[in-house]
Write an enzyme that holds these catalytic residues in place. Structure first.
Site, mmCIF file in Angstrom:
data_model
loop_
_atom_site.group_PDB
_atom_site.id
_atom_site.type_symbol
_atom_site.label_atom_id
_atom_site.label_comp_id
_atom_site.label_asym_id
_atom_site.label_seq_id
_atom_site.Cartn_x
_atom_site.Cartn_y
_atom_site.Cartn_z
ATOM 1 N N SER A 97 0.730 -1.227 -0.096
ATOM 2 C CA SER A 97 -0.045 -0.013 -0.121
ATOM 3 C C SER A 97 0.849 1.139 -0.055
ATOM 4 O O SER A 97 1.809 1.366 0.966
ATOM 5 C CB SER A 97 -0.836 -0.104 1.354
ATOM 6 O OG SER A 97 -1.621 1.408 1.432
ATOM 7 N N ASN A 98 0.458 1.956 -0.931
ATOM 8 C CA ASN A 98 1.328 3.686 -1.052
ATOM 9 C C ASN A 98 0.692 4.275 0.206
ATOM 10 O O ASN A 98 1.227 4.850 0.876
ATOM 11 C CB ASN A 98 1.001 3.978 -2.389
ATOM 12 C CG ASN A 98 1.527 3.251 -3.476
ATOM 13 O OD1 ASN A 98 2.739 3.229 -3.490
ATOM 14 N ND2 ASN A 98 0.825 2.824 -4.499
#
Ligand SMILES: Cc1ncc(COP(=O)(O)O)c(C=O)c1O
Length: 325
Positions: free
Chosen positions: A73-74
């Site tokens: 996840s960014n």
């Protein structure tokens, strides 16, 4: 309200013309807005949402943030960095099981000092309430940031971004007919929808769907509409939005979330080799491919100005190294 934010990034992000691609797709002038350069922990669109979410957590006197996402996840990587800056504890609930080797976004999240909880099949924060209760028993005051930072507070980041875009376009004496971008948890799309209404921009959104899975039983269009409805109340916007006002192009999501196909590979190579700009394999690679395909097939009006809103995601490239060669 729009000014009550915790500064985390470098704004405005630049707008550039993609000169070579505009020659190749000669019916269109193609521009790019570089939110991959927002500055926070290697950049990305979540910087804008986190400025409002972190401020709210601080205003509520919280000392801990909990959020969730996929293992790469960014949003979680940027949240971890934001927490370091704001002096908050950060708990990340990440899908999958703990790998032997940390790389890409996972590596960066751990470098920023986040406590990581691996949550198996659940990658959208389904069990956040359980962790919150546990942490509260240990005297923590927790602020929950939903999956992708997508609620009305986070969306304010993109309301503000629309204002930024409008000011840039006025300075450049430029109009943009279409904005293409990757839409996944919906906060960016909701914020842009509200911003376009509030600041009266004459532009059409073309959100490319990334993840065909529902979120808490809702389609992405429903998630976006809910945030937009909350936003209209908050911002005093009179227009009443319906589901039919929420566009979503689902032509490119078939492979499933996080699966690289020839499409993403093509887009990444095309932009890297024509303009020296990197896309990511999960979000912007898919969305950029979608845009090029729409241009190639003249699915939007010829002779128009098109903006690709680059939303970041660079660290995930390293996780997918073997599939990108
Ligand atoms: C690189 C990148 N682009 C686009 C998006 C989609 O933004 P949103 O979740 O607001 O729809 C994300 C979300 O995680 C992302 O990480």
């Amino acid at each position: 309200m729009i000014d009550n934010k915790f500064n985390l990034g470098f704004f405005p992000t630049p707008i550039q013309q993609l000169k070579k691609l505009s020659e190749d797709y000669s019916d269109y002038n193609i521009f790019i807005k570089r939110d991959d350069n927002t500055g926070l922990a290697s950049g990305g669109n979540k910087t804008r949402k986190l400025e409002y979410l972190i401020q709210k957590a601080l205003d509520e006197g919280c000392n801990s943030i909990i959020t969730a996402g996929a293992q790469q996840s960014n949003h979680c990587r940027q949240t971890a960095a934001a927490c370091s800056i704001a002096g908050l504890k950060c708990h990340l609930m990440l899908g999958g099981s703990e790998p032997n080797r940390y790389d890409g976004n996972l590596l960066l999240s751990s470098l920023f000092g986040a406590t990581i909880h691996f949550t198996g099949e659940k990658r959208k924060g389904e069990d956040i309430h359980i962790l919150k209760k546990e942490l509260e028993k240990q005297n923590n005051n927790c602020f929950v940031i939903p999956y992708g930072g997508s609620n009305v507070t986070g969306a304010l980041g993109f309301v503000n971004a629309t204002k930024e875009l409008k000011e840039q376009l006025i300075k450049k004496n430029l109009t943009i007919d279409y904005i293409f971008f990757a839409s996944s948890s919906g906060g960016m799309q909701a914020g842009l929808t509200l911003g376009i209404e509030l600041y009266n921009l004459k532009t059409e959104l073309v959100p490319i769907n990334i993840d065909k899975a529902e979120t808490y039983g809702l389609s992405l269009e429903e998630v976006v509409l809910n945030i937009v409805k909350n936003g209209t109340k908050l911002l005093g916007i009179k227009r009443e939005f319906e589901l039919s006002d929420i566009p979503l192009n689902k032509d490119y999501d078939k492979a499933g979330y996080g699966i690289i196909t020839d499409n993403e590979r093509f887009a990444i190579h095309e932009l890297a080799r024509s303009e020296g700009i990197l896309l990511d394999p999960v979000y912007t690679g898919r969305a950029f491919y979608g845009m090029l395909n729409c241009l190639k097939e003249n699915k939007i009006k010829p002779n128009s100005n098109v903006l690709f809103w680059h939303t970041g995601g660079l660290p995930a490239i390293f996780k997918y190294a073997d599939e990108l060669k």
